[in-house]
Design an enzyme around this catalytic site. Structure first.
Site, PDB file in Angstrom:
ATOM      1  N   SER A  30      -8.052  -7.495 -22.293  1.00  0.00           N
ATOM      2  CA  SER A  30      -6.647  -7.747 -22.600  1.00  0.00           C
ATOM      3  C   SER A  30      -6.222  -9.205 -22.384  1.00  0.00           C
ATOM      4  O   SER A  30      -5.486  -9.743 -23.217  1.00  0.00           O
ATOM      5  CB  SER A  30      -5.757  -6.804 -21.783  1.00  0.00           C
ATOM      6  OG  SER A  30      -5.967  -5.475 -22.228  1.00  0.00           O
ATOM      7  N   LYS A  67      -2.271   5.062 -15.576  1.00  0.00           N
ATOM      8  CA  LYS A  67      -1.303   5.333 -16.643  1.00  0.00           C
ATOM      9  C   LYS A  67      -0.305   6.439 -16.292  1.00  0.00           C
ATOM     10  O   LYS A  67       0.854   6.379 -16.702  1.00  0.00           O
ATOM     11  CB  LYS A  67      -2.033   5.702 -17.943  1.00  0.00           C
ATOM     12  CG  LYS A  67      -2.742   4.516 -18.587  1.00  0.00           C
ATOM     13  CD  LYS A  67      -3.365   4.892 -19.913  1.00  0.00           C
ATOM     14  CE  LYS A  67      -4.169   3.731 -20.460  1.00  0.00           C
ATOM     15  NZ  LYS A  67      -4.733   4.010 -21.789  1.00  0.00           N
ATOM     16  N   ASP A  95      -0.921   3.282 -27.221  1.00  0.00           N
ATOM     17  CA  ASP A  95      -2.282   3.713 -27.589  1.00  0.00           C
ATOM     18  C   ASP A  95      -2.305   4.477 -28.916  1.00  0.00           C
ATOM     19  O   ASP A  95      -3.132   4.213 -29.786  1.00  0.00           O
ATOM     20  CB  ASP A  95      -2.870   4.604 -26.491  1.00  0.00           C
ATOM     21  CG  ASP A  95      -3.231   3.819 -25.246  1.00  0.00           C
ATOM     22  OD1 ASP A  95      -3.590   2.631 -25.363  1.00  0.00           O
ATOM     23  OD2 ASP A  95      -3.152   4.391 -24.147  1.00  0.00           O
ATOM     24  N   ASN A 119     -12.126  21.296 -27.735  1.00  0.00           N
ATOM     25  CA  ASN A 119     -12.511  20.796 -26.410  1.00  0.00           C
ATOM     26  C   ASN A 119     -13.529  21.726 -25.772  1.00  0.00           C
ATOM     27  O   ASN A 119     -13.562  22.922 -26.057  1.00  0.00           O
ATOM     28  CB  ASN A 119     -11.274  20.703 -25.517  1.00  0.00           C
ATOM     29  CG  ASN A 119     -11.522  19.876 -24.266  1.00  0.00           C
ATOM     30  OD1 ASN A 119     -12.130  18.806 -24.337  1.00  0.00           O
ATOM     31  ND2 ASN A 119     -11.065  20.363 -23.133  1.00  0.00           N
ATOM     32  N   ALA A 149     -11.883  25.299 -23.756  1.00  0.00           N
ATOM     33  CA  ALA A 149     -11.044  25.696 -24.908  1.00  0.00           C
ATOM     34  C   ALA A 149      -9.573  25.839 -24.534  1.00  0.00           C
ATOM     35  O   ALA A 149      -8.689  25.424 -25.295  1.00  0.00           O
ATOM     36  CB  ALA A 149     -11.577  27.003 -25.489  1.00  0.00           C
TER      37      ALA A 149
HETATM   38  P1  ATR Z   1      -9.402  10.682 -20.599  1.00  0.00           P
HETATM   39  O1  ATR Z   1      -8.230  10.136 -19.853  1.00  0.00           O
HETATM   40  O2  ATR Z   1     -10.416   9.651 -21.025  1.00  0.00           O
HETATM   41  O3  ATR Z   1      -9.004  11.559 -21.723  1.00  0.00           O
HETATM   42  P2  ATR Z   1     -10.041  13.050 -19.096  1.00  0.00           P
HETATM   43  O4  ATR Z   1      -8.614  13.403 -19.007  1.00  0.00           O
HETATM   44  O5  ATR Z   1     -10.914  13.200 -17.894  1.00  0.00           O
HETATM   45  O6  ATR Z   1     -10.225  11.519 -19.519  1.00  0.00           O
HETATM   46  O7  ATR Z   1     -10.670  13.857 -20.319  1.00  0.00           O
HETATM   47  C1  ATR Z   1     -12.026  13.757 -20.678  1.00  0.00           C
HETATM   48  C2  ATR Z   1     -12.275  14.567 -21.933  1.00  0.00           C
HETATM   49  O8  ATR Z   1     -13.645  14.437 -22.339  1.00  0.00           O
HETATM   50  C3  ATR Z   1     -12.039  16.057 -21.750  1.00  0.00           C
HETATM   51  O9  ATR Z   1     -11.592  16.589 -22.968  1.00  0.00           O
HETATM   52  C4  ATR Z   1     -13.449  16.564 -21.396  1.00  0.00           C
HETATM   53  O10 ATR Z   1     -13.651  17.939 -21.659  1.00  0.00           O
HETATM   54  P3  ATR Z   1     -13.186  19.050 -20.567  1.00  0.00           P
HETATM   55  O11 ATR Z   1     -11.695  19.169 -20.677  1.00  0.00           O
HETATM   56  O12 ATR Z   1     -13.875  20.318 -20.982  1.00  0.00           O
HETATM   57  O13 ATR Z   1     -13.633  18.536 -19.235  1.00  0.00           O
HETATM   58  C5  ATR Z   1     -14.271  15.729 -22.341  1.00  0.00           C
HETATM   59  N1  ATR Z   1     -15.675  15.571 -21.962  1.00  0.00           N
HETATM   60  C6  ATR Z   1     -16.170  14.836 -20.931  1.00  0.00           C
HETATM   61  N2  ATR Z   1     -17.510  14.884 -20.912  1.00  0.00           N
HETATM   62  C7  ATR Z   1     -17.895  15.669 -21.941  1.00  0.00           C
HETATM   63  C8  ATR Z   1     -19.158  16.099 -22.464  1.00  0.00           C
HETATM   64  N3  ATR Z   1     -20.306  15.717 -21.901  1.00  0.00           N
HETATM   65  N4  ATR Z   1     -19.157  16.905 -23.554  1.00  0.00           N
HETATM   66  C9  ATR Z   1     -18.002  17.286 -24.138  1.00  0.00           C
HETATM   67  N5  ATR Z   1     -16.777  16.908 -23.700  1.00  0.00           N
HETATM   68  C10 ATR Z   1     -16.724  16.120 -22.625  1.00  0.00           C
END
Ligand code: ATR
Length: 270
Positions: free
Chosen positions: A17, A66, A103, A151, A154
């Site tokens: 940034s 955030k 974003d 997701n 689910a």
């Molecule tokens: P961010 O702020 O980056 O969105 P987060 O709130 O921790 O971070 O969300 C991460 C997302 O990536 C979630 O949708 C997570 O799925 P889950 O809700 O089932 O945890 C997804 N995610 C992380 N690692 C993953 C993986 N190896 N395969 C599929 N989805 C993944």
């Protein structure tokens, strides 16, 4: 008189940034100084207070602050309220703190800038975390024909979709409920960070489809490589990064910088 801005994060040393905003300032002739500040994990509000007491006018906020930034704001934009997160802080003349999130609009601007049509498109969004929540309102505002949020967990996708039902055609579920083809597939999971790929069917993409990863790096992500082999046009999140910065800059300074040259310079330096 130079106005002060910064990005708050933890860690924040690798943030792009400061370089992006320095380029915007040079381009527009706006007299701003923009630095990176590592806020303490247990006192984000104090870091913002100290910054404004020392003349700070506004800030970007990145991981992991955030949601905390969202909570400290006196007033919020509608899109920030929907996102439950703030990445742009503005100190008002009255001393109150206004919060916005750029974003989602950054993602939409990057897509539009790359010629991706959103109106009437069948859109799939992968993931249901904070990153995805932050982009749903601006995506739905473009009136896609449908938006499916898929997701690993689910129920999280279904719950997230329910929060945005009033804004358009949006459903959510697990990866096993994904039924293409789609014109646009956006990866908003953090799976790319670990080099993982969500389990997706091979016939995901319609002819001419775009695959977008909100992550970026020197090399294409696993998801983008997988998508390119299946005929989709791959785009990474570097453009979104620059567009969200431009939107913040516009909120602070009332001027819209040109983003393409800044994005290309960053690309070369990756
Ligand atoms: P961010 O702020 O980056 O969105 P987060 O709130 O921790 O971070 O969300 C991460 C997302 O990536 C979630 O949708 C997570 O799925 P889950 O809700 O089932 O945890 C997804 N995610 C992380 N690692 C993953 C993986 N190896 N395969 C599929 N989805 C993944």
């Amino acid at each position: 008189m130079t106005d002060r801005y910064c990005v708050f994060g933890h860690p924040v040393g690798h943030s792009k940034s400061p370089a992006i905003h320095a380029a915007f300032a040079a381009q527009t002739g706006e007299p701003i100084e923009y630095t990176a500040i590592e806020a303490p994990l247990d006192d984000f509000a104090g870091a913002w207070r100290r910054f404004t007491a020392e003349g700070g006018r506004g800030a970007n906020v990145t991981v992991p602050f955030k949601e905390e930034a969202f909570r400290l704001c006196d007033t919020l934009s509608e899109r920030a309220r929907r996102a439950g997160a703030v990445n742009t802080l503005i100190l008002g003349g009255n001393g109150l703190t206004y919060g916005d999130t750029s974003d989602g609009v950054g993602l939409v601007r990057d897509l539009v800038g790359h010629g991706v049509a959103l109106r009437g498109a069948r859109v799939l969004v992968l993931g249901a975390g904070g990153a995805v929540r932050g982009v749903l309102e601006p995506l739905l505002a473009e009136a896609p024909a449908s938006l499916f949020v898929a997701n690993r967990t689910a129920e999280k996708a279904a719950g997230l979709a329910a929060d945005f039902h009033d804004l358009g055609e949006i459903e959510g579920g697990g990866f096993d409920a994904v039924a293409g083809p789609f014109d646009l597939v956006i990866n908003g999971t953090s799976a790319s960070l670990a080099g993982d790929l969500p389990p997706l069917p091979d016939d995901l993409f319609a002819p001419g489809a775009t695959a977008y990863d909100m992550m970026y790096g020197a090399e294409p992500t696993v998801f983008l490589r997988w998508a390119a082999v299946r005929g989709a046009r791959p785009l990474d999140g570097l453009g979104m990064l620059v567009e969200q910065a431009a939107e913040s800059f516009f909120q602070w300074r009332g001027k819209r910088p040109e983003t393409a040259p800044v994005r290309e310079r960053l690309r070369q330096a990756l």
